[in-house]
Design a protein around this motif. Structure first.
Motif, mmCIF file in Angstrom:
data_model
loop_
_atom_site.group_PDB
_atom_site.id
_atom_site.type_symbol
_atom_site.label_atom_id
_atom_site.label_comp_id
_atom_site.label_asym_id
_atom_site.label_seq_id
_atom_site.Cartn_x
_atom_site.Cartn_y
_atom_site.Cartn_z
ATOM 1 N N ALA A 168 6.120 -36.450 112.077
ATOM 2 C CA ALA A 168 7.126 -35.497 111.566
ATOM 3 C C ALA A 168 6.781 -34.181 111.113
ATOM 4 C CB ALA A 168 8.210 -36.451 110.830
ATOM 5 N N ALA A 169 5.644 -34.232 110.291
ATOM 6 C CA ALA A 169 5.134 -33.020 109.528
ATOM 7 C C ALA A 169 4.368 -32.056 110.666
ATOM 8 C CB ALA A 169 4.077 -33.372 108.590
ATOM 9 N N LEU A 170 4.263 -32.571 111.725
ATOM 10 C CA LEU A 170 3.396 -31.538 112.745
ATOM 11 C C LEU A 170 4.589 -30.656 113.173
ATOM 12 C CD1 LEU A 170 1.600 -33.768 115.228
ATOM 13 C CD2 LEU A 170 0.686 -32.435 113.518
ATOM 14 N N LEU A 171 5.837 -30.863 113.074
ATOM 15 C CA LEU A 171 6.815 -30.037 113.548
ATOM 16 C C LEU A 171 6.885 -28.795 112.394
ATOM 17 C CD1 LEU A 171 9.718 -32.423 114.363
ATOM 18 C CD2 LEU A 171 7.953 -31.674 115.935
ATOM 19 N N ASN A 177 -1.659 -28.500 114.552
ATOM 20 C CA ASN A 177 -0.824 -28.958 115.646
ATOM 21 C C ASN A 177 -1.538 -29.887 116.575
ATOM 22 O OD1 ASN A 177 -2.449 -27.102 116.833
ATOM 23 N ND2 ASN A 177 -0.908 -25.693 117.354
ATOM 24 N N GLU A 178 -2.594 -30.262 116.547
ATOM 25 C CA GLU A 178 -3.468 -31.003 117.401
ATOM 26 C C GLU A 178 -3.821 -32.599 116.418
ATOM 27 O OE1 GLU A 178 -7.031 -28.993 118.828
ATOM 28 O OE2 GLU A 178 -5.888 -27.643 119.712
ATOM 29 N N TRP A 179 -3.052 -32.791 115.802
ATOM 30 C CA TRP A 179 -3.352 -34.337 115.002
ATOM 31 C C TRP A 179 -3.163 -35.519 115.715
ATOM 32 C CZ3 TRP A 179 -0.529 -38.353 114.006
ATOM 33 C CH2 TRP A 179 -1.174 -39.341 112.955
ATOM 34 N N VAL A 180 -3.933 -36.413 115.806
ATOM 35 C CA VAL A 180 -3.777 -37.665 116.306
ATOM 36 C C VAL A 180 -4.302 -38.767 115.310
ATOM 37 C CG1 VAL A 180 -4.281 -36.912 118.674
ATOM 38 C CG2 VAL A 180 -6.087 -37.548 117.085
ATOM 39 N N PRO A 181 -3.590 -39.789 115.312
ATOM 40 C CA PRO A 181 -4.019 -41.015 114.381
ATOM 41 C C PRO A 181 -5.858 -40.854 114.368
ATOM 42 C CG PRO A 181 -2.385 -41.972 115.828
ATOM 43 C CD PRO A 181 -2.989 -40.682 116.562
ATOM 44 N N GLY A 182 -6.065 -41.116 112.983
ATOM 45 C CA GLY A 182 -7.224 -40.966 112.637
ATOM 46 C C GLY A 182 -7.968 -39.983 112.018
ATOM 47 N N THR A 184 -7.494 -36.149 109.601
ATOM 48 C CA THR A 184 -6.833 -35.896 108.379
ATOM 49 C C THR A 184 -5.299 -35.494 108.418
ATOM 50 O OG1 THR A 184 -8.883 -35.134 107.263
ATOM 51 C CG2 THR A 184 -7.066 -34.428 106.331
ATOM 52 N N PRO A 185 -4.493 -35.971 107.749
ATOM 53 C CA PRO A 185 -3.013 -35.559 108.029
ATOM 54 C C PRO A 185 -2.631 -34.123 107.809
ATOM 55 C CG PRO A 185 -3.068 -36.930 106.134
ATOM 56 C CD PRO A 185 -4.375 -36.687 106.786
ATOM 57 N N PRO A 186 -1.608 -33.735 108.108
ATOM 58 C CA PRO A 186 -1.390 -32.373 107.641
ATOM 59 C C PRO A 186 -0.752 -32.000 106.325
ATOM 60 C CG PRO A 186 -0.216 -32.639 109.762
ATOM 61 C CD PRO A 186 -0.973 -34.086 109.297
ATOM 62 N N ALA A 187 -0.942 -30.819 105.696
ATOM 63 C CA ALA A 187 -0.944 -30.821 104.380
ATOM 64 C C ALA A 187 0.605 -31.189 103.944
ATOM 65 C CB ALA A 187 -0.889 -29.322 104.085
ATOM 66 N N ARG A 192 3.922 -36.156 101.630
ATOM 67 C CA ARG A 192 5.000 -37.082 101.980
ATOM 68 C C ARG A 192 4.440 -38.604 101.738
ATOM 69 N NH1 ARG A 192 7.552 -34.221 107.180
ATOM 70 N NH2 ARG A 192 7.594 -32.093 106.369
ATOM 71 N N LEU A 193 3.077 -38.412 101.933
ATOM 72 C CA LEU A 193 2.533 -39.960 101.908
ATOM 73 C C LEU A 193 2.281 -40.366 100.473
ATOM 74 C CD1 LEU A 193 -0.273 -39.618 104.798
ATOM 75 C CD2 LEU A 193 1.793 -41.039 104.921
ATOM 76 N N TYR A 194 1.821 -39.531 99.709
ATOM 77 C CA TYR A 194 1.951 -39.467 98.434
ATOM 78 C C TYR A 194 3.321 -40.143 97.670
ATOM 79 C CZ TYR A 194 1.853 -38.500 93.402
ATOM 80 O OH TYR A 194 2.011 -38.344 91.782
ATOM 81 N N LEU A 195 4.461 -39.294 98.202
ATOM 82 C CA LEU A 195 5.731 -39.745 97.618
ATOM 83 C C LEU A 195 6.019 -41.262 98.081
ATOM 84 C CD1 LEU A 195 7.639 -36.534 98.178
ATOM 85 C CD2 LEU A 195 6.842 -37.494 95.892
#
Length: 571
Positions: A168-171, A177-182, A184-187, A192-195
């Motif tokens: 969802a953050a990629l949008l 914009n090239e994130w795949v599992p494994g 580092t997540p987008p900023a 959102r993960l921290y929350l």
């Protein structure tokens, strides 16, 4: 438009309208939310708040349109009203089939949102701007929890939630914009993960939800390609000659020159007042600086709350730029009177100088659009491509470079200038950038630079090369009291009285320096010249003692030492 909505077993009357005073803002639509009793009559202020009034309880909510208000804003207001109704005995958990028995994690997250921020904002001392940002990210995080039953949380379910949050953050991102599992997540996904982790902690420890899952942090790795792009094409080394042309052409009323010469954040620049420009007098004449004491808020009005506490700071500026800004203010005061407390980014008209939110918003939007266009000119891009250390993926490098050439690139340029040209100590770079140096203990209470410290910072700017001038020499009259230069300088000019002799001690700051003495009708004699001695000053470009002294001796040095001793004994 009016409608009745039902939330947790309670009905609410909602009326939507578009007031004229909100036209042109980011939230042009307004809604009135009023709870209804069992007979669908509006609950009054006397019933809910104990006030001496029989007027209905009307809670104001604003947003983009009715759909935006109903989805993103009304749930928060409804939760507050339900809490007040429960305190006054107008609402019980049995009325809605016991909200605590709700199993959808998204619904639970919305219900405890106010409790969440009340607890953690006080515990971790979140700033007002941080809370505002976290509330937005909290709503986005909640969307990724829809359909998840808190009773069935498992490590596999948690991994699914983490991936949903990242996707969802990629949008909303421009770069990752090239994130795949494994990876580092987008900023924004990190926030959102921290929350999400904090939400599970709150539900388990405070709200008494039976959650068996122990949350694990998402450990992603940065891709090699992303690391290479960040290290080789970070748009920090903007071409000086091309930037100078932009400054000389007075593009955007000199705003590019101000941002590159001061490293201000774009909202800090928007919050500058005419009285933010100051000056100080000393041995080298008048020097200029800028005080940062606020910024533009999200509503495009000036606020005294900067991004961080260290953002309250003083930044020296080039003498040419200072004179230009002072002259600009004097010309405007001839037309509009005293301008001290007006925003510098306002727009002059025939009879008035406008600094209202609509005008400032339009100008800031134009500024954020035009600066990237100027920095992405073909000649800029071609020059930066030539200066690449190496090329490994031209298409990806060009795309990444283009994404980094925003107004923030001028702030990165200023930071690079501080480290490579200015001669400012590393500890002072933190304060000039508005960052906190955690390695230094901060002084308690209100504090700021002394007049002597202000003038010293301005002198360092004076003797360094900037976009507006070459490095200036320090000039002193030896007929007056002069024991040492106020800052290190590459060139010093002395006015020597006739028929006098002077002893000048030149202290080298780096090895292999060449000292040149020039003058008409002057004779000099070098009395002594010491070998290189380490300079005690800790400037950014000077080598520390650890770099040129032996820290430990290895076997080779020990063997060499023994062999040398053996030769001496034989002799």
């Amino acid at each position: 438009m009016t409608k009745i909505i039902e939330y947790s077993g309670v009905k609410f009357w909602v009326s939507f309208c578009y007031p004229k005073n909100l036209a042109g803002t980011k939230s042009p639509c307004r809604a009135l939310v009023t709870p209804l009793d069992e007979n669908e009559r509006k609950i009054t202020k006397r019933q809910l708040c104990g006030k001496d009034s029989d007027e209905p309880v009307n809670c104001f909510v604003s947003g983009l349109d009715p759909e935006d208000i109903e989805q993103n804003h009304i749930p928060d207001v409804v939760n507050q009203l339900l809490g007040l109704m429960q305190q006054r005995g107008l609402y019980t958990l049995s009325d809605c089939g016991k909200l605590s028995q709700e199993t959808d994690l998204a619904v639970i997250a919305k219900a405890v949102k106010d409790t969440f921020f009340e607890k953690y904002s006080a515990k971790y001392k979140w700033a007002q701007s941080t809370c505002y940002k976290y509330r937005q990210q909290y709503d986005y995080m909640t969307e990724a929890l829809q359909g998840i039953d808190y009773r069935t949380l498992t490590p596999d379910t948690e991994s699914l939630i983490q991936e949903n949050i990242c996707r969802a953050a990629l949008l909303d991102t421009r770069k990752d914009n090239e994130w795949v599992p494994g990876l580092t997540p987008p900023a924004s996904a990190k926030t959102r993960l921290y929350l999400f982790y904090r939400l599970l902690e709150l539900l388990r420890n405070t709200e008494d939800y039976d959650i068996a899952l122990t949350p694990s942090r998402y450990q992603g790795k940065t891709s090699r390609k992303k690391l290479l792009l960040a290290r080789t094409d970070h748009a920090r080394n903007l071409p000086n000659d091309l930037l100078q042309k932009l400054c000389k052409k007075d593009v955007l009323d000199g705003q590019i020159g101000i941002l590159a010469d001061t490293g201000l954040r774009i909202n800090e620049y928007g919050g500058l007042l005419f009285c933010s420009i100051g000056y100080t007098d000393g041995s080298q004449g008048r020097m200029y600086f800028i005080r940062v004491s606020g910024q533009l808020s999200r509503q495009n009005t000036r606020t005294e709350y900067p991004k961080t506490d260290p953002s309250y700071r003083l930044i020296p500026i080039s003498q040419e730029l200072g004179e230009q800004l002072i002259a600009e203010r004097e010309n405007l005061e001839l037309r509009y009177g005293d301008m001290s407390l007006l925003l510098r980014i306002g727009q002059p008209e025939e009879s008035e100088y406008y600094t209202d939110a609509v005008t400032i918003s339009s100008h800031m939007r134009q500024l954020k659009e035009q600066i990237p266009q100027l920095l992405r000119q073909p000649e800029f891009l071609e020059e930066m491509r030539k200066n690449r250390p190496y090329t490994f993926d031209k298409a990806s490098q060009d795309e990444y470079l283009n994404s980094m050439l925003t107004s923030h690139a001028l702030r990165r340029y200023f930071c690079t200038w501080l480290y490579t040209v200015s001669g400012v100590e590393t500890n002072e770079i933190y304060s000039l950038m508005g960052h906190l140096n955690k390695n230094i203990r901060q002084r308690s209470g209100p504090c700021g630079p002394t007049p002597a410290e202000i003038y010293r910072l301005c002198l360092l700017k004076h003797v360094s090369r900037t976009l507006f001038h070459a490095a200036h020499p320090l000039q002193y009259n030896l007929g007056e009291k002069c024991r040492e230069t106020e800052v290190p300088a590459c060139s010093v000019e002395f006015a020597i009285p006739p028929e006098t002799s002077w002893e000048i001690v030149v202290e080298d700051s780096e090895p292999f320096n060449h000292v040149a003495l020039r003058g008409n009708g002057i004779t000099w004699d070098v009395r002594y010249q010491d070998e290189f001695r380490p300079n005690p000053n800790r400037y950014a470009l000077l080598a520390t003692e650890e770099m040129y002294t032996i820290q430990s001796k290895g076997k080779f040095l020990d063997a060499l030492k023994k062999a040398t001793k053996g030769e001496k004994l034989n002799k």
